[in-house]
Design an enzyme around this catalytic site. Structure first.
Site, PDB file in Angstrom:
ATOM      1  N   ARG A  72       0.502  -1.014  -0.151  1.00  0.00           N
ATOM      2  CA  ARG A  72       0.195   0.050  -0.293  1.00  0.00           C
ATOM      3  C   ARG A  72       0.741   1.096  -0.405  1.00  0.00           C
ATOM      4  NH1 ARG A  72      -4.978  -1.984   3.778  1.00  0.00           N
ATOM      5  NH2 ARG A  72      -6.367  -2.003   1.750  1.00  0.00           N
ATOM      6  N   LYS A 103     -19.445 -15.339   3.664  1.00  0.00           N
ATOM      7  CA  LYS A 103     -20.701 -15.295   4.346  1.00  0.00           C
ATOM      8  C   LYS A 103     -21.375 -14.863   3.034  1.00  0.00           C
ATOM      9  CE  LYS A 103     -21.853 -13.635   7.839  1.00  0.00           C
ATOM     10  NZ  LYS A 103     -22.062 -12.394   8.995  1.00  0.00           N
TER      11      LYS A 103
END
Ligand code: ADP
Ligand code: MG
Length: 394
Positions: free
Chosen positions: A35, A201
């Protein structure tokens, strides 16, 4: 069109540059500086162009005083200084005299980095809650705001949306690249467009599944998510991870999109979530009560191969099995190998998906690997990014 840093004059100006330097740090050592490297182009452009650069970033979640030790940006400022081969003045505060003195002493091309913006969260969530007084203070330090923090573009914080609404603003090269690459894959893809959605999920990805079904030619669903679909279709899924709240959703979208949704036909099931478990390859309608679905099977992988080899654009988010456990990692590894050889334009996002790319040695210049999991997911959902909407138009 949003302004980017090539559209603005900044020589001699104080530029507040929001970066996403939320890097993993273990015992004070940065374990992955991707990053930081991703924003070097923007920082160097500003630096050589004679801006006075004031860098803001968050790091981790700061909930109590003790978190300040763990989440200081000091190691980040040191790493940035090494990468640039330039001094980066680190001010261990987010406001106050030291900050103002450091900013006032800057010459063209100088870089000052303030402490973690989320230290302000200890004072009534001022950063995360986009507190106006805090945004005004930070904005008062500069003349221009540049946002290069793609990873927080989907959040409305004082250090991105707050400052941008108070100062002239532009996006940096990283944000421009991320937004351009992802938007073009979503809005103007070379077809067929295949969206691959895995992970744990369904409820995390309902919006993404719905939007993917609107724009894609095929939507491959893997990881733990198929088990909620199978349960909705009345199959026994044993002890597999099921997201009960999403069963009705799965039933409806499957009925409406049978030809577009590709679910695995065979899976690897295990006796437990450990590398010592007994495993078995089974057709999806023959899972026993005590078995957990942990990976996609070989027939499924060859179907994926057929679909992926005809794709001209591929969007991938979420591992297709519990790849962290070696015995269950075959499917995700094979997918990474298929994508490595693909000639399609690819967009890949998600922290765990990128970990899988690194683990299995992904290398493909046609791929855009996104630095922002949450922000790229929100784009895949078809949502606007608040950090982008607020930037000045050309
Ligand atoms: P990303 O970070 O790429 O967005 P997610 O966080 O949504 O991905 O999901 C990643 C997690 O999903 C991984 O930790 C992986 O172990 C888990 N996962 C994949 N397949 C299964 C499965 N069959 N059962 C349980 N967890 C799974
Ligand atoms: Mg994840």
């Amino acid at each position: 069109m949003k302004k980017n840093i090539t559209d603005v004059k900044f020589k001699g100006l104080k530029v507040i540059l929001r970066c996403d330097f939320n890097v993993p740090i273990k015992d004070g050592v940065i374990t992955d500086d991707t990053r930081i490297k991703s924003s070097l182009e923007t920082i160097e452009f500003l630096m050589y162009g004679g801006a006075k650069i004031i860098i803001l970033s968050h790091l981790g979640r700061v909930k109590e005083e003790a978190d300040k030790l763990k989440y200081s940006l000091l190691p980040v400022s040191k790493r940035l200084s090494e990468l640039l081969n330039r001094e980066v003045v680190f001010v261990p505060y987010t406001r106050g005299n030291e900050v103002e003195t450091a900013v006032n002493n800057m010459k063209n091309g100088d870089i000052v980095m303030l402490e973690n913006t989320r230290f302000e969260d200890l004072d009534g969530k001022k950063e995360s809650g986009n507190d106006l007084e805090l945004a005004k203070y930070w904005a008062s330090l500069g003349d221009l705001f540049v946002n290069d923090a793609f990873g927080t573009m989907h959040r409305s914080h004082a250090s991105n949306v707050g400052i941008a609404s108070l100062l002239p603003s532009a996006i940096g090269f990283l944000v421009k690249k991320e937004v351009d690459e992802i938007s073009s894959a979503l809005n103007n893809p070379r077809r067929p467009l295949v969206v691959m959605l895995g992970g744990a999920k369904v409820s995390d990805k309902i919006g993404v599944i719905e939007n993917a079904l609107k724009i894609a030619d095929y939507v491959l669903i893997g990881g733990a998510m198929p088990y909620t679909f199978y349960k909705a279709l009345g199959y026994n899924v044993g002890g597999s991870l099921v997201d009960d709240a999403s069963i009705d959703f799965c039933k409806r979208v499957y009925e409406e999109n049978k030809s577009k949704i590709i679910l695995p036909t065979d899976v690897v099931v295990a006796s437990s979530m450990t590398n010592e478990a007994n495993t078995r390859l089974t057709s999806v309608n023959m899972i026993n009560n005590n078995e957990i679905g942990v990976d996609v099977g070989v027939a499924t992988l060859s179907e994926y191969k057929r679909i992926l080899s005809s794709a001209n654009t591929i969007i991938w988010n979420g591992p297709f099995g519990v790849f962290e456990i070696p015995k269950f990692s075959n499917g995700t590894r094979k997918i990474v190998e298929m994508l490595s050889l693909s000639k399609a334009k690819m967009i890949i996002g998600g922290g765990d998906s990128i970990a899988a790319l690194n683990q299995f040695g992904f290398n493909n210049k046609n791929a855009h690997v996104s630095t922002g999991g949450g922000a790229s997911l929100e784009m895949l959902e078809g949502k606007e990014l608040p950090g982008l909407s607020v930037i000045s138009d050309v």
